[in-house]
Design an enzyme around this catalytic site. Structure first.
Site, PDB file in Angstrom:
ATOM      1  N   LYS A   1       1.168 -12.410 -10.046  1.00 33.20           N
ATOM      2  CA  LYS A   1       1.705 -11.042  -9.937  1.00 33.20           C
ATOM      3  C   LYS A   1       2.352 -10.794  -8.571  1.00 33.20           C
ATOM      4  CE  LYS A   1      -0.432  -6.531  -8.968  1.00 33.20           C
ATOM      5  NZ  LYS A   1      -0.528  -6.588  -7.547  1.00 33.20           N
ATOM      6  N   ASN A   2       1.603 -11.116  -7.496  1.00 32.14           N
ATOM      7  CA  ASN A   2       2.114 -10.738  -6.183  1.00 32.14           C
ATOM      8  C   ASN A   2       3.270 -11.620  -5.710  1.00 32.14           C
ATOM      9  OD1 ASN A   2       0.482  -8.533  -6.156  1.00 32.14           O
ATOM     10  ND2 ASN A   2      -1.126  -9.450  -4.881  1.00 32.14           N
TER      11      ASN A   2
ATOM     12  N   CYS B   1      -2.491   0.808  -5.644  1.00 31.73           N
ATOM     13  CA  CYS B   1      -3.921   1.133  -5.558  1.00 31.73           C
ATOM     14  C   CYS B   1      -4.227   1.809  -4.230  1.00 31.73           C
ATOM     15  CB  CYS B   1      -4.753  -0.146  -5.676  1.00 31.73           C
ATOM     16  SG  CYS B   1      -4.572  -0.974  -7.247  1.00 31.73           S
TER      17      CYS B   1
ATOM     18  N   ARG C   1      -2.425   3.254   3.793  1.00 34.55           N
ATOM     19  CA  ARG C   1      -1.698   1.979   3.685  1.00 34.55           C
ATOM     20  C   ARG C   1      -0.382   2.123   4.458  1.00 34.55           C
ATOM     21  NH1 ARG C   1      -2.269  -0.658  -2.332  1.00 34.55           N
ATOM     22  NH2 ARG C   1      -1.386  -2.433  -1.220  1.00 34.55           N
TER      23      ARG C   1
ATOM     24  N   ASP D   1      -8.653  -9.330  -2.763  1.00 35.66           N
ATOM     25  CA  ASP D   1      -8.396  -8.995  -4.175  1.00 35.66           C
ATOM     26  C   ASP D   1      -9.425  -9.614  -5.121  1.00 35.66           C
ATOM     27  OD1 ASP D   1      -6.246  -7.609  -3.244  1.00 35.66           O
ATOM     28  OD2 ASP D   1      -4.755  -9.107  -3.805  1.00 35.66           O
TER      29      ASP D   1
ATOM     30  N   ARG E   1      -1.748  -3.202 -15.060  1.00 33.40           N
ATOM     31  CA  ARG E   1      -0.682  -3.416 -14.075  1.00 33.40           C
ATOM     32  C   ARG E   1      -0.671  -4.868 -13.634  1.00 33.40           C
ATOM     33  NH1 ARG E   1      -2.008  -0.770  -9.236  1.00 33.40           N
ATOM     34  NH2 ARG E   1      -0.569  -2.346  -8.531  1.00 33.40           N
TER      35      ARG E   1
HETATM   36  N1  EPU Z   1      -1.059  -2.888   7.511  1.00 29.87           N
HETATM   37  C1  EPU Z   1      -0.679  -2.115   8.588  1.00 29.87           C
HETATM   38  N2  EPU Z   1       0.660  -1.857   8.745  1.00 29.87           N
HETATM   39  C2  EPU Z   1       1.594  -2.322   7.895  1.00 29.87           C
HETATM   40  C3  EPU Z   1       1.201  -3.098   6.787  1.00 29.87           C
HETATM   41  C4  EPU Z   1      -0.151  -3.365   6.620  1.00 29.87           C
HETATM   42  O1  EPU Z   1      -1.505  -1.671   9.390  1.00 29.87           O
HETATM   43  O2  EPU Z   1       2.784  -2.049   8.110  1.00 29.87           O
HETATM   44  C5  EPU Z   1      -2.487  -3.187   7.313  1.00 29.87           C
HETATM   45  C6  EPU Z   1      -3.044  -2.604   6.007  1.00 29.87           C
HETATM   46  O3  EPU Z   1      -3.442  -1.261   6.163  1.00 29.87           O
HETATM   47  C7  EPU Z   1      -4.191  -3.546   5.699  1.00 29.87           C
HETATM   48  C8  EPU Z   1      -3.690  -4.901   6.230  1.00 29.87           C
HETATM   49  O4  EPU Z   1      -2.633  -4.592   7.140  1.00 29.87           O
HETATM   50  O5  EPU Z   1      -5.318  -3.164   6.409  1.00 29.87           O
HETATM   51  C9  EPU Z   1      -3.161  -5.837   5.189  1.00 29.87           C
HETATM   52  O6  EPU Z   1      -2.167  -5.200   4.374  1.00 29.87           O
HETATM   53  P1  EPU Z   1      -0.995  -6.018   3.679  1.00 29.87           P
HETATM   54  O7  EPU Z   1       0.291  -5.480   4.174  1.00 29.87           O
HETATM   55  O8  EPU Z   1      -1.259  -7.468   3.819  1.00 29.87           O
HETATM   56  O9  EPU Z   1      -1.162  -5.596   2.158  1.00 29.87           O
HETATM   57  P2  EPU Z   1      -0.020  -5.285   1.094  1.00 29.87           P
HETATM   58  O10 EPU Z   1       1.140  -6.158   1.355  1.00 29.87           O
HETATM   59  O11 EPU Z   1       0.196  -3.819   1.022  1.00 29.87           O
HETATM   60  C10 EPU Z   1      -0.710  -7.126  -0.592  1.00 29.87           C
HETATM   61  C11 EPU Z   1      -1.097  -7.164  -2.045  1.00 29.87           C
HETATM   62  C12 EPU Z   1      -2.494  -6.579  -2.231  1.00 29.87           C
HETATM   63  C13 EPU Z   1      -3.485  -7.328  -1.343  1.00 29.87           C
HETATM   64  C14 EPU Z   1      -3.011  -7.378   0.107  1.00 29.87           C
HETATM   65  C15 EPU Z   1      -3.867  -8.249   1.007  1.00 29.87           C
HETATM   66  C16 EPU Z   1       1.006  -6.962  -3.179  1.00 29.87           C
HETATM   67  C17 EPU Z   1       1.921  -6.160  -4.003  1.00 29.87           C
HETATM   68  N3  EPU Z   1      -0.124  -6.408  -2.809  1.00 29.87           N
HETATM   69  O12 EPU Z   1      -0.727  -5.746  -0.220  1.00 29.87           O
HETATM   70  O13 EPU Z   1      -2.818  -6.816  -3.585  1.00 29.87           O
HETATM   71  O14 EPU Z   1      -4.737  -6.693  -1.377  1.00 29.87           O
HETATM   72  O15 EPU Z   1      -1.658  -7.885   0.168  1.00 29.87           O
HETATM   73  O16 EPU Z   1      -3.923  -9.547   0.514  1.00 29.87           O
HETATM   74  O17 EPU Z   1       1.283  -8.118  -2.883  1.00 29.87           O
HETATM   75  C18 EPU Z   1      -3.852  -6.461  -5.646  1.00 29.87           C
HETATM   76  O18 EPU Z   1      -3.148  -7.354  -6.127  1.00 29.87           O
HETATM   77  O19 EPU Z   1      -4.830  -5.952  -6.255  1.00 29.87           O
HETATM   78  C19 EPU Z   1      -3.544  -5.940  -4.315  1.00 29.87           C
HETATM   79  C20 EPU Z   1      -3.967  -4.783  -3.875  1.00 29.87           C
END
Ligand code: EPU
Length: 441
Positions: A22-23, A117, A122, A306, A398
């Site tokens: 998915k990701n 989610c 975020r 995850d 999803r």
């Molecule tokens: N963070 C910041 N600033 C930013 C971006 C992130 O402080 O600009 C912080 C976040 O608050 C968090 C950490 O960095 O504490 C990690 O966030 P990350 O950006 O890595 O997460 P994401 O890209 O929003 C993706 C996956 C999530 C998964 C996370 C961590 C997708 C679409 N989503 O989220 O997947 O939990 O990486 O591996 O790729 C899921 O599939 O259930 C899911 C939530």
């Protein structure tokens, strides 16, 4: 509304084939527009997030043709709009990958703040920091993020302050067609980052170092169409591994990359689960009792955040006290209150949850609080005695393709039922009163 009704108590046996990640899919589909050409994407999961991100491309003027359930063709030659609609963007987190992809192709983009989610705040500051380093002006007004790079994008060094999957991907998308060299430091190393880099390179980009914490991207002026097959879903595979372990079953998981599963396999083995690895399949079986263990979630190659809710479901019946320390998200334990309704003995304090193993769980009415929290409900329901009713299953759908069919295929007893929207009382989370169909009596 639709709910899952799970009759617990079956040991899962047989084989399950995992779909595409998915990701990776939700990053690779937006990335395809950087080619300005035709791309064929294979091994896509059939999940609603893929539907939504494909609809976004169509709304912008691309042609998206479904070749089969797991293959699409994206023709972005005539894509001409750079403004994503509120309605679609708010449906999912990954809609923000349109920022990097549109900025990379056209030098500007307008994308509403994404949904997804809820795990506490975020932020997207690291994404914006990256875009600004490449020369884009960023703005946020009325919930819409706008980016403009009037003089084009120029490569730059972007040291991320936090390891972020989303920011790493967005900066890669913006940088592949920028002038000169971009270096992302403290980059995320997840398997889907490597998959995206491989896809970008197959379209003519020059991305090196993906999978390490320094990614170097030398901008190219032109890219072209490609055919690409997405990697297997690490989290879907892990979810079925835990379902097999928790039910004391014996299942073979096909279309999996065992290397991606190492952190999960290690913890399951610590819990007394037997795991056999083959080239692209794994067998998971358990005959003895589950033992308690401690897990701390970390960016890859650590234990994936995850997977922590699903792990909690297994810990709930493991002998002793287990713990989960959440190292990525501020608040990812909302699902624990729902698990407690099934008899799980848990206590949450800040970023740590403790689970004292119980003899058995008992079916009840619960809801999916988010995608992986929903998967934890399904696993706990498979263990529980009697029937469990899971609502708000759109979270689960999803991200998990054909979850019911796959689990039924290995002996689970689950079906999907439609109940009236006012079936559940908002206050109690149970049907008002009792009737013959609700099953709560
Ligand atoms: N963070 C910041 N600033 C930013 C971006 C992130 O402080 O600009 C912080 C976040 O608050 C968090 C950490 O960095 O504490 C990690 O966030 P990350 O950006 O890595 O997460 P994401 O890209 O929003 C993706 C996956 C999530 C998964 C996370 C961590 C997708 C679409 N989503 O989220 O997947 O939990 O990486 O591996 O790729 C899921 O599939 O259930 C899911 C939530």
């Amino acid at each position: 509304m639709d709910i899952f009704v799970v009759q617990g108590g079956q040991k899962l046996k047989g084989s399950i084939t995992v779909g595409g990640a998915k990701n990776a899919a939700v990053a690779i589909i937006p990335a395809a527009i950087l080619s300005g050409d035709i791309c064929r994407i294979e091994n896509l999961p059939t999940i609603s997030d893929v539907e939504v991100i494909s609809k976004i491309l169509v709304q912008l003027g691309a042609k998206v043709k479904r070749i089969s359930s797991s293959v699409i063709e994206i023709d972005s030659r005539e894509l001409n709009s750079t403004q994503v609609s509120q309605e679609l963007a708010r449906n999912m987190r990954a809609s923000y990958y349109m920022l990097g992809a549109l900025l990379g192709r056209f030098g500007h983009a307008r994308v509403p703040m994404p949904g997804g989610c809820y795990f506490g705040v975020r932020p997207i500051d690291q994404h914006l920091k990256g875009f600004e380093a490449l020369g884009a002006k960023t703005g946020l007004r009325d919930g819409i993020i706008s980016l403009t790079a009037k003089d084009g994008l120029k490569g730059a060094c972007v040291p991320l302050d936090v390891v972020s999957v989303g920011a790493t991907i967005n900066i890669m998308l913006a940088a592949v067609r920028a002038k000169g060299l971009t270096v992302i430091e403290h980059a995320a190393k997840e398997p889907h980052i490597v998959d995206l880099a491989n896809f970008l390179n197959s379209m003519g980009a020059d991305v090196r170092g993906a999978g390490t914490d320094v990614i170097k991207i030398r901008g190219v002026s032109k890219m072209h169409g490609a055919t690409y097959s997405i990697i297997p879903d690490q989290i879907e595979a892990g979810t079925y591994m835990i379902a097999a372990a928790a039910t004391g079953g014996d299942i073979t998981i096909k279309n999996v990359t065992p290397k991606h599963m190492e952190s999960i396999s290690k913890k399951l083995m610590e819990m007394g689960v037997e795991i056999y690895e083959y080239d692209d399949s794994m067998r998971i079986t358990r005959s003895g009792p589950l033992k308690a263990c401690n897990v701390t979630t970390m960016p890859h190659p650590g234990f994936p955040t995850d997977m922590q809710p699903q792990m909690a479901a297994a810990m709930s019946i493991a002998k002793g006290v287990s713990s989960i320390t959440e190292g990525v998200w501020e608040n990812r334990f909302q699902y624990v209150e729902e698990l407690k309704k099934l008899g799980v003995n848990a206590e949450v304090q800040g970023r740590v949850a403790k689970f004292t193993g119980v003899e058995k769980l008992i079916g009840n009415h619960v809801k999916a609080t988010d995608l992986r929290g929903g998967a934890a409900m399904v696993i706990a329901a498979l263990i529980a005695e009697g029937e469990t009713y899971i609502r708000e299953i759109y979270h689960i759908e999803r991200g998990y393709e054909q979850l019911i069919d796959k689990l039924v295929g290995v002996g689970a007893v689950i079906d999907r039922r439609t109940v009236p929207d006012d079936f559940y009382s908002e206050k109690t989370g149970k049907p008002d009163g009792c009737n013959a169909d609700c099953g709560c009596n």
